[in-house]
Design an enzyme around this catalytic site. Structure first.
Site, PDB file in Angstrom:
ATOM      1  N   HIS A  94     -16.978 -42.303   3.414  1.00  0.00           N
ATOM      2  CA  HIS A  94     -15.707 -42.883   4.383  1.00  0.00           C
ATOM      3  C   HIS A  94     -15.980 -44.594   3.827  1.00  0.00           C
ATOM      4  CE1 HIS A  94     -14.064 -45.068   7.809  1.00  0.00           C
ATOM      5  NE2 HIS A  94     -15.262 -45.456   8.240  1.00  0.00           N
ATOM      6  N   HIS A  96     -13.651 -48.645   4.071  1.00  0.00           N
ATOM      7  CA  HIS A  96     -12.427 -49.361   4.732  1.00  0.00           C
ATOM      8  C   HIS A  96     -11.717 -49.991   3.542  1.00  0.00           C
ATOM      9  CE1 HIS A  96     -13.659 -49.770   9.265  1.00  0.00           C
ATOM     10  NE2 HIS A  96     -14.091 -48.670   8.679  1.00  0.00           N
ATOM     11  N   ASP A 119      -1.198 -35.476  -9.318  1.00  0.00           N
ATOM     12  CA  ASP A 119      -2.292 -34.725 -10.025  1.00  0.00           C
ATOM     13  C   ASP A 119      -3.471 -34.486  -9.031  1.00  0.00           C
ATOM     14  OD1 ASP A 119      -1.431 -34.994 -12.525  1.00  0.00           O
ATOM     15  OD2 ASP A 119      -2.331 -37.031 -12.951  1.00  0.00           O
ATOM     16  N   HIS A 170      -7.876 -47.005  11.781  1.00  0.00           N
ATOM     17  CA  HIS A 170      -9.214 -47.242  11.356  1.00  0.00           C
ATOM     18  C   HIS A 170      -9.182 -47.166   9.866  1.00  0.00           C
ATOM     19  CE1 HIS A 170     -13.621 -45.327  11.792  1.00  0.00           C
ATOM     20  NE2 HIS A 170     -13.346 -46.367  10.937  1.00  0.00           N
ATOM     21  N   TYR A 228      -6.543 -29.687 -17.888  1.00  0.00           N
ATOM     22  CA  TYR A 228      -7.160 -30.947 -17.959  1.00  0.00           C
ATOM     23  C   TYR A 228      -8.278 -30.844 -17.742  1.00  0.00           C
ATOM     24  CZ  TYR A 228      -7.759 -35.772 -16.480  1.00  0.00           C
ATOM     25  OH  TYR A 228      -7.975 -36.939 -16.417  1.00  0.00           O
TER      26      TYR A 228
END
Lengths: 231, 231, 231, 231
Positions: A94, A96, A119, A170, A228
């Site tokens: 998480h 910001h 991708d 958020h 890839y």
């Protein structure tokens, strides 16, 4: 006993400032050990330069602290809910981060404009709507997890294919099979978010990526005959 | 036998993170040895900090691997097509740099607004249209090379004068006589792309550069009587 | 005698270039010792790389120099007025950080768009109007302090809850119980200012954060039952 | 004989990459010795990491090379013209810094929106119009100097008070009593240019700074009773 996930969680958290994804302590990574039913997460409010392996807090999938002297991240219950309901994930990040948070504040999905996005996922990056007042006034961080899960269900999204979300008003959450994959996804989200904002600035009528390209780029990286990377 | 181009390719690839042109492994540089009919290219998906000279993969101009233990960049066939058809180029760089990619996603040429741009090319930076579904579902990376070449032919552009292109919905490619020149051109493209986006933000009616200035800046750097640099 | 606040002020000032909040000498931090009725502040126009602890200037709350060989920051009187009238603050930071200054020049409050903002204050970040000609031609820096205080009074804002302000046409000021808290608030303001500008670019109709979320995020970090951080 | 200005010019040129004002070799600084009627300037096209003091080229105010093994910057004649006609300047910096160049490409003066700007000059940062075809096809760099001087005369600007200019479609030039002051002014221009672009984005109706504030900020830094800095 939990040494391995504590080291991994420490290592993953330390990537956030290196990748420019956090200011001060505005972010956290957790790493799960499914065999023991727990995860290791950053303690709340500890600056990255002061962080150490043994400060990581061990928490179970109900959100109960199992081991640790410090209080865990204030977002811990959101992590617990996601681990409990999405059994295929081993790490959650998480942040910001600037552009991801701006899209979350804009309450818009990030449109799929190019192959950098394709991708990594075949849909727009979803933005869950802001939570209801009941959810906010109730068990807030716990409900944040359900807001994400409910949004994926209502939009028929698969958390194994779409490993990131914006929570409206958020900020972003990302996940993956491992902690470091969730960190990687957080950085991808931030870059794709910046490119999408610039794309709309340069051409407000920019079209979404065509279906054939979406499928092609996804398959060459993730399909049965992916070519890839090294395996 | 291929030591020289492997070292050069390694050195060129390592410039990409230093110049801020790549996140993770989103880019690759190749360097050709025309006398041997091969080029050295970055292996696919290897992080820059783990890269070494002997990991570079040697590939011929048909896209066949000649030497190397690792799988080459997933964009290898695009490099091969360009080397095969444009005999004057010795190096190719592909990145997903932020501003260049945003213009590619916008499917717009980058207008020539100033002398920073004119010091390097006399036209807008061309944006090849997104590929047809047939090309995408066929030999995709191979066709990406042809999409670039076809666009240059249809627009009557000379690859020796215009050493960069945007592939619509995808990202930039740049090239040059040497690998390091192609890296240089990639950085120029990114800077010019940022300046052009800002120019349109500051003045949506900003005019293109006038012809006399375009010719003058090109000639002082590249013409017969060029007086920029030391030779 | 003033060694402790001089060291603290030095340390705080040195954070500004590290956090990317200043170009050259465009910023200053002060730290107060309320028992002695003085504060330590950066000398005017001294580059950060040449700064040392003993160059800090000691000033009383009327703005008189108490100790120091160098001239104090040209903004010293603004600091003095704020310390004199707002007894709960122990540190003040002034910068011309890029996004904060752009909002100040725009003469707009920064709207509260998300939880990054709500984690730190429950209102828009206020922008005090440009000062009257009388105030400017009078004791300018002294009046800048009053402009801030008067704006807080007229808007019924509490300086203990809203620890930052934009001075219209000028730039941000932030404060806190300690010097380092005021530096922290300056960095938060800059990040929130950037996110808000991007939010309006991505969605010109982006709504303000809903009340329940504003209250929740404030309380989990600052309320009686706060659970962010370690105490 | 010219050792002092060669060292100063070297030192000043090395500040450009440190301040983020140049990509590759897109910039140059010169430092004049008026008693000897010459200036030292960066050689053309030499990367900053390879630069050394003894590579600096000595040129007189007519643009003739006096000493040096390398070809001087391609902008040398512009420097010569400015030194010849503006006797009060001792250093000149030319960059293609991102925001300054974007404004030059926009062919707009940078409006004076705040005190960061007013601390350095009391007018908008002027943008000289693109040059006529005759000037471009003639002695181009020489005429660039005259374009700047003529624009200052037609706008009644004083080069001692306004130490910077944008050349339309090209990029910024800045100057000052010393080389390092001209570098400082280039960095100020870039920051002010970024703030102004953001200001117009945040508030397209943002008003110019009021006269009283313009005069006040200029005087506290540059007037007879200036109190900014240490002398």
């Amino acid at each position: 006993m939990y040494q391995s996930i504590k080291e991994e969680a420490y290592h993953c958290n330390m990537q956030l400032p290196k990748l420019g994804l956090v200011l001060f302590t505005f972010g956290n990574v957790s790493v799960a050990d499914r065999s023991q039913g727990v995860f290791a997460i950053k303690p709340s409010g500890v600056p990255y330069e002061d962080l150490s392996v043994d400060q990581m807090v061990i928490v179970d999938f109900e959100g109960n602290i199992v081991e640790g002297k410090l209080r865990p991240s204030s977002d811990t219950k959101t992590h617990a809910v996601l681990y409990k309901h999405w059994e295929g994930i081993g790490g959650i990040t998480h942040t910001h981060s600037t552009y991801g948070t701006a899209w979350a504040q804009s309450q818009r999905d990030i449109p799929i404009f190019g192959t950098t996005h394709a991708d990594h996922l075949t849909t727009d990056i979803p933005c869950a709507p802001p939570m209801s007042d009941e959810m906010i006034l109730g068990n807030y961080e716990y409900e944040t997890g359900f807001q994400i899960i409910n949004h994926f269900e209502s939009q028929k999204l698969d958390y194994k294919e779409v490993e990131m979300v914006l929570v409206g008003n958020h900020a972003p959450f990302a996940w993956g099979k491992t902690g470091i994959k969730s960190v990687y996804n957080s950085a991808v989200l931030e870059t794709v978010a910046q490119m999408a904002a610039l794309t709309e600035q340069i051409n407000p009528q920019a079209p979404r990526l065509k279906d054939a390209l979406i499928r092609k780029h996804w398959e060459r990286k993730h399909g049965g005959e992916a070519y890839y990377g090294q395996e």
